[in-house]
Motif scaffolding. Structure first.
Motif, PDB file in Angstrom:
ATOM      1  N   ARG A  32       0.882  -1.102  -0.072  1.00  0.00           N
ATOM      2  CA  ARG A  32      -0.081  -0.004  -0.003  1.00  0.00           C
ATOM      3  C   ARG A  32       0.961   1.390   0.108  1.00  0.00           C
ATOM      4  NH1 ARG A  32      -2.361  -1.393   4.054  1.00  0.00           N
ATOM      5  NH2 ARG A  32      -4.148  -2.896   2.946  1.00  0.00           N
ATOM      6  N   ARG A  91       2.521   2.221  -3.629  1.00  0.00           N
ATOM      7  CA  ARG A  91       1.574   2.959  -4.473  1.00  0.00           C
ATOM      8  C   ARG A  91       1.891   4.315  -4.420  1.00  0.00           C
ATOM      9  NH1 ARG A  91      -4.622   1.420  -4.482  1.00  0.00           N
ATOM     10  NH2 ARG A  91      -4.398   2.808  -6.385  1.00  0.00           N
ATOM     11  N   ALA A 124       4.396   2.980 -10.293  1.00  0.00           N
ATOM     12  CA  ALA A 124       3.434   2.807 -11.170  1.00  0.00           C
ATOM     13  C   ALA A 124       3.201   1.143 -11.434  1.00  0.00           C
ATOM     14  CB  ALA A 124       3.482   3.586 -12.567  1.00  0.00           C
ATOM     15  N   ARG A 125       4.477   0.490 -11.375  1.00  0.00           N
ATOM     16  CA  ARG A 125       4.454  -0.721 -11.553  1.00  0.00           C
ATOM     17  C   ARG A 125       5.605  -1.454 -10.658  1.00  0.00           C
ATOM     18  NH1 ARG A 125       6.760  -2.539 -17.782  1.00  0.00           N
ATOM     19  NH2 ARG A 125       6.861  -4.997 -17.307  1.00  0.00           N
ATOM     20  N   TRP A 147      -3.293  -2.913  -5.933  1.00  0.00           N
ATOM     21  CA  TRP A 147      -2.757  -3.276  -7.339  1.00  0.00           C
ATOM     22  C   TRP A 147      -3.276  -4.312  -8.361  1.00  0.00           C
ATOM     23  CZ3 TRP A 147       2.451  -1.347  -8.090  1.00  0.00           C
ATOM     24  CH2 TRP A 147       2.972  -0.645  -7.063  1.00  0.00           C
ATOM     25  N   ASN A 157      -0.208  -0.243 -10.633  1.00  0.00           N
ATOM     26  CA  ASN A 157      -1.022   0.653  -9.675  1.00  0.00           C
ATOM     27  C   ASN A 157      -2.079   1.250 -10.629  1.00  0.00           C
ATOM     28  OD1 ASN A 157      -1.709   2.671  -8.271  1.00  0.00           O
ATOM     29  ND2 ASN A 157       0.343   3.407  -7.553  1.00  0.00           N
ATOM     30  N   SER A 193      -3.956   3.738 -10.025  1.00  0.00           N
ATOM     31  CA  SER A 193      -3.982   5.082  -9.795  1.00  0.00           C
ATOM     32  C   SER A 193      -2.890   5.754 -10.629  1.00  0.00           C
ATOM     33  CB  SER A 193      -3.875   5.529  -8.480  1.00  0.00           C
ATOM     34  OG  SER A 193      -2.680   5.288  -8.010  1.00  0.00           O
ATOM     35  N   ARG A 194      -1.943   5.207 -11.350  1.00  0.00           N
ATOM     36  CA  ARG A 194      -1.107   6.029 -12.045  1.00  0.00           C
ATOM     37  C   ARG A 194      -1.316   5.498 -13.614  1.00  0.00           C
ATOM     38  NH1 ARG A 194       3.868   7.071  -9.734  1.00  0.00           N
ATOM     39  NH2 ARG A 194       3.594   7.624  -7.645  1.00  0.00           N
ATOM     40  N   ALA A 235       0.666   3.289 -15.860  1.00  0.00           N
ATOM     41  CA  ALA A 235       0.603   1.864 -15.408  1.00  0.00           C
ATOM     42  C   ALA A 235      -0.387   1.292 -16.443  1.00  0.00           C
ATOM     43  CB  ALA A 235       0.273   1.473 -14.215  1.00  0.00           C
TER      44      ALA A 235
END
Length: 329
Positions: A96, A99, A103-104, A127, A306, A308-309, A312
């Protein structure tokens, strides 16, 4: 999260639950970093729960990509823990936290059985996860067997070869439990004359052997014919397991089977003298390993993305598309 010399991320308390490995120790990751395998920088990722802490040494790649701090000598990469209760929560906390800066995430090689809990913790941390078999591991589980029982369980052709070649008395075997510069020079000479590809990083390997020699865990063997070194093997022992790191022999010595005789001598030593219960032959699916080992597991490659990116999304789409194509075949 950046590691440094004072903050040794993998201290002796951060050990895996099942068995110790030289690839779990702070000194190993320090060696990789010192010899240029930390990419764009080392990251010692941490997480915690009420009763446990989790630790995972990583390296930075480009574009927000983190990967396990490994190289081709590494048998495996896995999270390390202190404390026994609450490990899943500590590992999920580690992922967590990651993150916020990645991104990866790529982890390889991961042992069979380890990949499930790592993937579960990654998913719990939000993830997207892709775990695929990637490579092989052969190992020996002695269970209740002593050396004699194990040897009796090996293929008849192998046992016959060792008996016949040993009787001829052509090959002299030397076993060492301390680092010796002359013996290491003999190993390098044999390796250079063997069928093996060019050694990937001989300076790092020697530094590792010197480190293990200082710890008392090195086990090395040299086979000679007429006083000339023709085969060599580099093993270590730790926590009831012997690890076979490197082996090589000179091609024109094959009729005398020096490598086979050397293996037999080292197996006898680590089982009877060191009292190991497991022998790990590392990565690779070479056919000869089956003669000595009784277990075979896949190794795993874990890719996590991730969501949220935005960076990714493209790699994630490609990874999951490749997975669907493999399933269709």
């Amino acid at each position: 999260m950046q590691g440094n010399g004072e903050d040794q991320a993998n201290d002796d308390a951060a050990r895996a639950a099942d068995f110790a490995s030289p690839f779990d120790r702070a000194e190993w990751f320090d060696l990789l970093e010192a010899y240029g395998f930390a990419g764009k920088g080392r990251v010692d990722a941490r997480g915690s729960s009420a009763a446990a802490t989790a630790l995972l040494p990583l390296r930075r790649e480009k574009g927000g990509h983190l990967a396990g701090l490994t190289n081709w000598y590494s048998f495996a990469i896995r999270p390390l823990f202190s404390g026994t209760e609450g490990r899943p929560a500590a590992l999920a906390d580690l992922f967590r936290r990651l993150r916020a800066e990645a991104a990866r995430l790529s982890l390889h090689p991961v042992l069979e059985g380890e990949h499930d809990r790592i993937a579960a913790a990654l998913r719990a941390a939000g993830w997207w996860v892709q775990a695929t078999p990637a490579g092989d591991r052969h190992w020996l589980d002695l269970g209740e067997m002593d050396h004699a029982a194990w040897w009796a369980s090996r293929p008849g052709a192998l046992r016959s070869t060792v008996q016949r070649k040993a009787k001829k008395g052509i090959v002299d075997i030397q076993l060492l439990t301390e680092f010796d510069p002359g013996s290491w020079a003999a190993y390098e000479q044999i390796y250079a004359a063997s069928w093996k590809p060019e050694e990937g990083h001989p300076a790092l390997l020697r530094a590792f052997a010197e480190m293990e020699g200082a710890r008392g865990t090195l086990r090395m063997g040299i086979a000679r014919i007429d006083h000339v070194p023709v085969a060599a093997q580099f093993w270590t022992v730790e926590g009831g397991t012997a690890f076979i790191h490197k082996l090589a022999h000179v091609e024109d010595s094959l009729k005398a089977s020096p490598g086979t005789l050397l293996s037999a001598a080292l197996f006898r030593h680590v089982i009877e003298v060191d009292g190991v219960r497991r022998v790990d032959f590392g990565t690779g699916n070479d056919a000869y390993k089956r003669d000595w080992m009784n277990r075979h597991d896949p190794l795993w490659h874990i890719e996590a993305f991730n969501p949220s990116r935005v960076a990714a999304w493209g790699p994630a789409l490609k990874a999951f598309a490749r997975s669907l194509l493999r399933k269709d075949k």
